[in-house]
Design a protein around this motif. Structure first.
Motif, PDB file in Angstrom:
ATOM      1  N   GLN A   1      -0.646  -2.545  -9.080  1.00  0.00           N
ATOM      2  CA  GLN A   1      -0.866  -3.646  -8.054  1.00  0.00           C
ATOM      3  C   GLN A   1      -1.841  -4.456  -8.528  1.00  0.00           C
ATOM      4  OE1 GLN A   1      -1.328  -1.932  -4.069  1.00  0.00           O
ATOM      5  NE2 GLN A   1      -1.563  -4.134  -3.242  1.00  0.00           N
TER       6      GLN A   1
ATOM      7  N   SER B   1       2.152   1.525  -3.709  1.00  0.00           N
ATOM      8  CA  SER B   1       1.180   1.859  -4.536  1.00  0.00           C
ATOM      9  C   SER B   1       0.303   3.268  -4.102  1.00  0.00           C
ATOM     10  CB  SER B   1       0.041   0.809  -4.638  1.00  0.00           C
ATOM     11  OG  SER B   1      -0.639   0.835  -3.362  1.00  0.00           O
ATOM     12  N   GLY B   2       0.642   3.812  -3.098  1.00  0.00           N
ATOM     13  CA  GLY B   2      -0.047   5.081  -2.855  1.00  0.00           C
ATOM     14  C   GLY B   2      -1.386   4.739  -2.422  1.00  0.00           C
ATOM     15  N   THR B   3      -1.851   3.754  -1.905  1.00  0.00           N
ATOM     16  CA  THR B   3      -3.360   3.425  -1.337  1.00  0.00           C
ATOM     17  C   THR B   3      -3.230   3.501  -0.049  1.00  0.00           C
ATOM     18  OG1 THR B   3      -2.952   1.086  -1.509  1.00  0.00           O
ATOM     19  CG2 THR B   3      -3.770   2.128  -3.558  1.00  0.00           C
TER      20      THR B   3
ATOM     21  N   ASP C   1       0.106   8.934  -3.912  1.00  0.00           N
ATOM     22  CA  ASP C   1      -0.929   9.280  -4.985  1.00  0.00           C
ATOM     23  C   ASP C   1      -1.169   8.011  -5.716  1.00  0.00           C
ATOM     24  OD1 ASP C   1      -2.616   9.808  -6.801  1.00  0.00           O
ATOM     25  OD2 ASP C   1      -1.718  11.769  -7.413  1.00  0.00           O
ATOM     26  N   PRO C   2      -2.218   7.193  -5.864  1.00  0.00           N
ATOM     27  CA  PRO C   2      -2.326   6.136  -6.491  1.00  0.00           C
ATOM     28  C   PRO C   2      -2.075   6.092  -8.264  1.00  0.00           C
ATOM     29  CG  PRO C   2      -4.011   5.868  -4.839  1.00  0.00           C
ATOM     30  CD  PRO C   2      -3.397   7.472  -4.700  1.00  0.00           C
TER      31      PRO C   2
ATOM     32  N   ARG D   1       0.782  -1.242   0.092  1.00  0.00           N
ATOM     33  CA  ARG D   1       0.091   0.090   0.015  1.00  0.00           C
ATOM     34  C   ARG D   1       0.776   1.154  -0.103  1.00  0.00           C
ATOM     35  NH1 ARG D   1      -3.740  -2.200   4.795  1.00  0.00           N
ATOM     36  NH2 ARG D   1      -5.068  -3.609   3.501  1.00  0.00           N
TER      37      ARG D   1
ATOM     38  N   PRO E   1      -4.243  -6.425  -6.439  1.00  0.00           N
ATOM     39  CA  PRO E   1      -4.543  -6.832  -4.985  1.00  0.00           C
ATOM     40  C   PRO E   1      -4.838  -8.190  -4.650  1.00  0.00           C
ATOM     41  CG  PRO E   1      -6.355  -5.799  -6.205  1.00  0.00           C
ATOM     42  CD  PRO E   1      -5.233  -6.042  -7.190  1.00  0.00           C
TER      43      PRO E   1
ATOM     44  N   LEU F   1      -6.376   5.200   1.657  1.00  0.00           N
ATOM     45  CA  LEU F   1      -7.714   4.519   1.795  1.00  0.00           C
ATOM     46  C   LEU F   1      -8.086   3.547   2.853  1.00  0.00           C
ATOM     47  CD1 LEU F   1      -7.581   3.426  -2.114  1.00  0.00           C
ATOM     48  CD2 LEU F   1      -8.538   5.543  -1.027  1.00  0.00           C
ATOM     49  N   HIS F   2      -6.880   3.372   3.685  1.00  0.00           N
ATOM     50  CA  HIS F   2      -6.919   2.289   4.765  1.00  0.00           C
ATOM     51  C   HIS F   2      -6.796   3.188   6.111  1.00  0.00           C
ATOM     52  CE1 HIS F   2      -7.230  -1.035   2.171  1.00  0.00           C
ATOM     53  NE2 HIS F   2      -6.313  -0.157   1.238  1.00  0.00           N
TER      54      HIS F   2
END
Length: 278
Positions: free
Chosen positions: A99, A63-65, A88-89, A60, A101, A68-69
């Motif tokens: 990615q 990938s820049g995510t 930034d995704p 994460r 997932p 979100l979590h």
């Protein structure tokens, strides 16, 4: 039969470098504590560890995510091709990082072809010829997707959905492919097939960061590996050396359970991790 020797890296440059990475969730839970690793261009690097070790958090962060979590990088850097990523995704995808997932997460109501088309959207305005070349590459690598191009993804088997998830990621033409538990929930024969696919993707020039709980499978594919424990890198080195030794099993008890001829705890000796074959 032992798997073929992985390809050598073209040059010595890093496709991805992570330095002193610290990540927290909700400003309270420290998930990564000073993680550093490097993915050389043209190589496969595996990240191993049990549940909660920090493997998915690491992906994460790349990938820049994380946002979100409810996660955040509080210290450290992630660089792709020498350029720093900023969480930034969309920027990560434009920079060539894509990615796959955990759990596949294909668009069940869309056809195979529609799922693949969605995979190229992050690249902006692609020409029709570029999209066609990308799709042809995916169909050549994964013939089952060509055969079922008009089938809804939700009607495919778990293994076929995993292939579709990988194919969808390849539509963006990644330089760095992030794979999160690609063997999860698959039968042994399909795990071997996915392993062979990852090896071929790498042979064609894509660098791969592979997060896995199946240590035997991952070490058979990778050039190098790192083992995470409680958010820290506890062990790293050439994959072949880690597969032949006992350190991975000591840190990561039960990683090769699926290879054991008897039930866990029955006193049956486990084979070496390196006995996984493709």
């Amino acid at each position: 039969m032992s798997p073929p020797e992985p390809p050598s890296a073209p040059g010595g440059s890093a496709a991805l470098s992570i330095e002193d990475l610290h990540v927290t969730y909700g400003r309270a839970v420290e998930a990564l504590r000073g993680v550093s690793l490097e993915l050389p261009a043209g190589r496969v690097v595996a990240v191993l560890g049990s549940n909660g070790a920090g493997k998915s958090t690491l992906l994460r962060a790349v990938s820049g995510t994380l946002g979100l979590h409810r996660g955040a990088v509080v210290r450290g850097t992630v660089r792709v091709g020498g350029q720093a990523l900023t969480g930034d995704p969309a920027r990560a995808v434009r920079g060539g990082v894509v990615q796959v997932p955990e759990g596949r997460r294909v668009f069940a109501g869309l056809t195979v072809e529609e799922n693949l088309r969605a995979g190229g959207l992050g690249q902006g305005r692609q020409s029709a010829a570029a999209r066609r070349r990308a799709r042809e590459r995916v169909f050549e690598l994964l013939p089952v997707l060509a055969e079922r191009r008009r089938q809804r993804a939700g009607l495919m088997s778990g293994g076929e959905q995993q292939m579709l998830a990988i194919g969808r990621a390849l539509m963006a033409g990644p330089r760095v492919l992030l794979l999160d538990e690609p063997s999860l929930g698959l039968a042994p024969r399909m795990v071997r097939q996915i392993g062979s696919i990852v090896r071929e993707i790498n042979r064609q020039g894509t660098s791969v960061l592979l997060v896995e709980q199946n240590a035997a499978m991952a070490l058979a594919i990778a050039h190098r590996a790192s083992v995470l424990e409680n958010g820290r890198v506890r062990l790293e080195g050439p994959a072949a050396e880690l597969a032949a030794g006992d350190e991975v099993r000591r840190l990561y008890l039960g990683a090769a359970e699926e290879d054991s001829p008897g039930p866990a705890g029955a006193g049956t000796p486990r084979p070496a991790l390196s006995r996984w074959t493709a």
